[in-house]
Design a protein around this motif. Structure first.
Motif, PDB file in Angstrom:
ATOM      1  N   LEU A 116       0.828  -1.196   0.000  1.00 45.05           N
ATOM      2  CA  LEU A 116       0.000   0.000   0.000  1.00 45.05           C
ATOM      3  C   LEU A 116       0.869   1.254   0.000  1.00 45.05           C
ATOM      4  O   LEU A 116       0.538   2.245  -0.662  1.00 45.05           O
ATOM      5  CB  LEU A 116      -0.932  -0.006   1.208  1.00 45.05           C
ATOM      6  CG  LEU A 116      -1.981   1.114   1.246  1.00 45.05           C
ATOM      7  CD1 LEU A 116      -3.000   0.900   0.127  1.00 45.05           C
ATOM      8  CD2 LEU A 116      -2.686   1.144   2.593  1.00 45.05           C
ATOM      9  N   LEU A 117       1.989   1.216   0.707  1.00 46.23           N
ATOM     10  CA  LEU A 117       2.905   2.354   0.699  1.00 46.23           C
ATOM     11  C   LEU A 117       3.453   2.587  -0.698  1.00 46.23           C
ATOM     12  O   LEU A 117       3.600   3.741  -1.134  1.00 46.23           O
ATOM     13  CB  LEU A 117       4.044   2.113   1.693  1.00 46.23           C
ATOM     14  CG  LEU A 117       3.659   1.967   3.167  1.00 46.23           C
ATOM     15  CD1 LEU A 117       4.894   1.735   4.027  1.00 46.23           C
ATOM     16  CD2 LEU A 117       2.901   3.196   3.658  1.00 46.23           C
ATOM     17  N   ASP A 118       3.748   1.499  -1.414  1.00 48.31           N
ATOM     18  CA  ASP A 118       4.217   1.639  -2.798  1.00 48.31           C
ATOM     19  C   ASP A 118       3.151   2.323  -3.656  1.00 48.31           C
ATOM     20  O   ASP A 118       3.453   3.200  -4.475  1.00 48.31           O
ATOM     21  CB  ASP A 118       4.545   0.265  -3.387  1.00 48.31           C
ATOM     22  CG  ASP A 118       5.743  -0.383  -2.690  1.00 48.31           C
ATOM     23  OD1 ASP A 118       6.586   0.370  -2.159  1.00 48.31           O
ATOM     24  OD2 ASP A 118       5.824  -1.620  -2.681  1.00 48.31           O
ATOM     25  N   ARG A 127      -4.416   6.482   0.803  1.00 49.09           N
ATOM     26  CA  ARG A 127      -5.103   5.199   0.859  1.00 49.09           C
ATOM     27  C   ARG A 127      -5.386   4.867   2.328  1.00 49.09           C
ATOM     28  O   ARG A 127      -4.626   5.238   3.224  1.00 49.09           O
ATOM     29  CB  ARG A 127      -4.263   4.080   0.243  1.00 49.09           C
ATOM     30  CG  ARG A 127      -3.988   4.236  -1.243  1.00 49.09           C
ATOM     31  CD  ARG A 127      -5.225   3.900  -2.056  1.00 49.09           C
ATOM     32  NE  ARG A 127      -4.933   3.824  -3.464  1.00 49.09           N
ATOM     33  CZ  ARG A 127      -4.943   4.860  -4.291  1.00 49.09           C
ATOM     34  NH1 ARG A 127      -5.221   6.071  -3.816  1.00 49.09           N
ATOM     35  NH2 ARG A 127      -4.666   4.705  -5.566  1.00 49.09           N
ATOM     36  N   THR A 128      -6.498   4.139   2.537  1.00 52.22           N
ATOM     37  CA  THR A 128      -6.887   3.752   3.894  1.00 52.22           C
ATOM     38  C   THR A 128      -7.251   2.281   3.921  1.00 52.22           C
ATOM     39  O   THR A 128      -7.925   1.789   3.010  1.00 52.22           O
ATOM     40  CB  THR A 128      -8.092   4.580   4.381  1.00 52.22           C
ATOM     41  OG1 THR A 128      -7.728   5.968   4.421  1.00 52.22           O
ATOM     42  CG2 THR A 128      -8.520   4.154   5.785  1.00 52.22           C
ATOM     43  N   CYS A 144      -2.645   6.214   4.897  1.00 56.35           N
ATOM     44  CA  CYS A 144      -1.324   6.538   4.359  1.00 56.35           C
ATOM     45  C   CYS A 144      -1.462   7.722   3.415  1.00 56.35           C
ATOM     46  O   CYS A 144      -2.187   7.643   2.412  1.00 56.35           O
ATOM     47  CB  CYS A 144      -0.722   5.343   3.635  1.00 56.35           C
ATOM     48  SG  CYS A 144      -0.572   3.878   4.688  1.00 56.35           S
ATOM     49  N   THR A 145      -0.791   8.829   3.725  1.00 55.15           N
ATOM     50  CA  THR A 145      -0.913  10.071   2.966  1.00 55.15           C
ATOM     51  C   THR A 145       0.437  10.423   2.338  1.00 55.15           C
ATOM     52  O   THR A 145       1.463  10.420   3.039  1.00 55.15           O
ATOM     53  CB  THR A 145      -1.372  11.213   3.876  1.00 55.15           C
ATOM     54  OG1 THR A 145      -2.580  10.827   4.543  1.00 55.15           O
ATOM     55  CG2 THR A 145      -1.588  12.495   3.087  1.00 55.15           C
ATOM     56  N   GLU A 156      16.169  11.108  -2.452  1.00 60.97           N
ATOM     57  CA  GLU A 156      15.727   9.745  -2.708  1.00 60.97           C
ATOM     58  C   GLU A 156      14.249   9.647  -3.052  1.00 60.97           C
ATOM     59  O   GLU A 156      13.753   8.581  -3.389  1.00 60.97           O
ATOM     60  CB  GLU A 156      16.020   8.839  -1.501  1.00 60.97           C
ATOM     61  CG  GLU A 156      15.218   9.170  -0.241  1.00 60.97           C
ATOM     62  CD  GLU A 156      15.795  10.346   0.536  1.00 60.97           C
ATOM     63  OE1 GLU A 156      15.351  10.556   1.673  1.00 60.97           O
ATOM     64  OE2 GLU A 156      16.683  11.057   0.015  1.00 60.97           O
ATOM     65  N   GLY A 157      13.484  10.719  -2.958  1.00 62.34           N
ATOM     66  CA  GLY A 157      12.077  10.690  -3.336  1.00 62.34           C
ATOM     67  C   GLY A 157      11.176  11.151  -2.213  1.00 62.34           C
ATOM     68  O   GLY A 157      11.631  11.492  -1.108  1.00 62.34           O
ATOM     69  N   GLY A 158       9.844  11.172  -2.515  1.00 61.46           N
ATOM     70  CA  GLY A 158       8.868  11.641  -1.549  1.00 61.46           C
ATOM     71  C   GLY A 158       8.659  10.660  -0.409  1.00 61.46           C
ATOM     72  O   GLY A 158       9.258   9.582  -0.350  1.00 61.46           O
ATOM     73  N   GLY A 159       7.778  11.047   0.494  1.00 62.84           N
ATOM     74  CA  GLY A 159       7.522  10.222   1.659  1.00 62.84           C
ATOM     75  C   GLY A 159       6.054   9.908   1.840  1.00 62.84           C
ATOM     76  O   GLY A 159       5.195  10.369   1.092  1.00 62.84           O
ATOM     77  N   VAL A 160       5.780   9.127   2.844  1.00 66.55           N
ATOM     78  CA  VAL A 160       4.429   8.733   3.182  1.00 66.55           C
ATOM     79  C   VAL A 160       4.239   8.894   4.682  1.00 66.55           C
ATOM     80  O   VAL A 160       5.055   8.386   5.474  1.00 66.55           O
ATOM     81  CB  VAL A 160       4.128   7.282   2.769  1.00 66.55           C
ATOM     82  CG1 VAL A 160       2.702   6.907   3.175  1.00 66.55           C
ATOM     83  CG2 VAL A 160       4.328   7.079   1.281  1.00 66.55           C
TER      84      VAL A 160
END
Length: 554
Positions: A116-118, A127-128, A144-145, A156-160
């Motif tokens: 889901l994090l991916d 996503r919830t 997860c936002t 390295e990229g964005g986060g969650v």
């Protein structure tokens, strides 16, 4: 990692920070509006009392550490851990910052949250997942936002941002409710099944099987029922019905109607007369409750199924060649409507034929016409071979009936097998037309003696059969009218002796006084036979019969 840069990207923080840097107020209160939170509150004397910092002035990390929900922040394609709040540490212990989530957050791996994090990282959409049980037994709803950052802040990229609300109490209450509903449904299904026959009666000339599938997952029981009733003399009554609605009331009405059918069947009435009686009873039980029903009688001597329908679906019959016949007429209104004279019809059911009686749950669908469902069932019956139970199972599977089916389903299958060879020798018929007169009784005795001798019955059963034929013929000669017929029939279980005549007055067993010269024939028949009975015949007249059980062979 510099967490202050992540703080700057949280909603609202960057805007308020820029406003403070420009020396501007973050908000101008308007008349009638609710004032923003402030760090000081003026007293009556004009002095001020220091309060806790306003929300705008709190660092994001301090806010997250104070909330009771679990919060974690990960970044990059490997979801390396950047931060967990105090509530998360209290729930799962200290977690190593900078490690990939699969190593640093094993509890998320166990509940399958990493994929889901991916998705959140790729789609940049929140996503919830609801009510996931984590190690330790607590249940959480995870949201997860995505948290976008500048490339210079996180190359390295964005986060969650992972936010988990504790819903353990709600989940346990929901599980208790589901368990209670399961228990209630099991009780309801047990009640419904207890009102159906626990074992079907086994006629000599028919093979029968039935199945019942409760509909849906609701606790309400339905009113579908079926029954098989042996009438004696080789005849069998078959019934299937459906009380409209669901619930205990529908089941109670069904139980009363099924009991009444069995009682009326013992009167050996024509099918339409049985439905007339049931119609009146249904109105007495509950004027607001209606039911559909088919009542049918199979007579092996006639090779037909005589039936009457009260608003029920048509019987389907497949003959020995595989052709399916749909018995549509006659059909009257459902039981409980009153004011209607039902009528009987018939459909061929010779050796090698299979008939199916069913309720609407088998063929009715919300997205299709009822006739389409019946046509599909007829097509499935045309190709369904095997024992009645096999046919039952195939028809249910072809209709797509599963555990979550939204309606009850009852199916009754009967077969009139084509018997050949040694098995066919166990089923024999012989008949003699009697014109009346003094020679009728001697002819009947001679005919019965010769037939029973050819069937190789033991001497005692041979003599009882001849005596029964003689007494029934003598009774018909004295109290009946021509035409008269003597019929002998044997099955693998019993010998049946039947006499028909043109008078419709049914005999009854009575006690004869010592001085009476007549009145002992029926009493004698009742004494020597296993069973006896009488009925009116459709064309006028009556039939009187008796049965003798055959000795079992090992």
């Amino acid at each position: 990692m510099n967490f202050t840069r992540w703080n700057a990207r949280l909603p609202g923080t960057q805007r308020r920070a820029a406003a403070r840097a420009d020396g501007l107020p973050t908000a101008l209160p308007s008349e009638g509006s609710v004032p923003a939170a402030r760090a000081e509150r003026p007293t009556a004397e004009g002095s001020s009392v220091a309060l806790a910092p306003a929300v705008d002035e709190l660092p994001v990390r301090e806010v997250l550490d104070r909330i009771p929900a679990l919060v974690a922040l990960v970044h990059g394609p490997e979801h390396r851990l950047a931060y967990v709040n105090d509530a998360y540490v209290a729930a799962f212990g200290v977690r190593p910052v900078g490690e990939p989530a699969r190593d640093a957050l094993p509890e998320l791996t166990e509940i399958g949250l990493l994929p889901l994090l991916d998705q959140v990282l790729r789609s940049s959409k929140p996503r919830t997942v609801k009510s996931r049980k984590v190690p330790g037994g607590r249940s959480y709803t995870f949201t997860c936002t995505p948290v976008p950052v500048e490339a210079s802040a996180a190359p390295e990229g964005g986060g969650v941002l992972i936010f988990a609300a504790d819903v353990t109490d709600h989940a346990e209450a929901a599980e208790r409710l589901r368990a209670s509903e399961r228990r209630q449904r099991e009780t309801a299904v047990t009640l419904q099944r207890s009102l159906l026959p626990q074992e079907l009666e086994e006629p000599d000339d028919l093979r029968v099987a039935a199945t019942y599938h409760p509909g849906g997952t609701e606790t309400a029981v339905g009113g579908d029922w079926y029954d098989v009733i042996t009438l004696g003399g080789g005849r069998t009554a078959l019934v299937i019905g459906d009380v409209m609605g669901r619930g205990v009331r529908a089941a109670a009405v069904m139980g009363q109607l099924r009991t009444a059918v069995r009682a009326y069947a013992r009167l050996d009435l024509p099918p339409h007369e049985v439905l007339q009686l049931l119609d009146g009873l249904a109105m007495e039980i509950d004027p607001n409750q209606i039911a559909t029903c088919v009542y049918a009688i199979h007579d092996p001597n006639e090779g037909r199924l005589v039936y009457a329908s009260a608003g029920h679906l048509p019987i389907l019959v497949r003959d020995e060649r595989g052709t399916v016949l749909r018995a549509d007429e006659p059909t009257g209104p459902p039981l409980g409507t009153g004011g209607w004279m039902h009528a009987s019809g018939s459909v061929p059911l010779g050796p090698g034929s299979t008939a199916v009686l069913y309720t609407d749950g088998l063929v009715e669908r919300r997205d299709a016409d009822l006739d389409e469902g019946i046509a599909s069932l007829a097509a499935a019956l045309a190709g369904a071979t095997g024992t009645p139970q096999v046919v039952c199972d195939r028809l249910v599977r072809s209709a797509g009936v599963k555990a979550d089916h939204d309606d009850d389903v009852a199916v009754l299958v009967l077969q009139h097998p084509a018997r050949v060879g040694p098995d066919g020798d166990l089923f024999r018929n012989a008949a003699l037309e009697l014109l009346g007169g003094v020679e009728a009784a001697p002819r009947a005795r001679a005919f019965a003696s010769g037939v029973l001798a050819s069937w190789r019955f033991p001497p005692d059963l041979h003599d009882l059969g001849v005596l029964a034929a003689s007494e029934l013929v003598a009774n018909s000669l004295q109290h009946g009218t021509p035409p008269m017929r003597l019929r002998l029939r044997r099955t693998d279980r019993r010998l049946i002796v039947e006499v028909t005549d043109g008078d419709d007055h049914l005999p009854r067993r009575r006690h004869a006084e010592p001085a009476d010269e007549s009145g002992r024939g029926i009493a004698m028949i009742a004494t020597i036979a296993s069973n006896w009975g009488s009925r009116r015949t459709p064309g006028g007249g009556k039939a009187v019969w008796c049965e003798f059980a055959l000795p079992r062979t090992t």
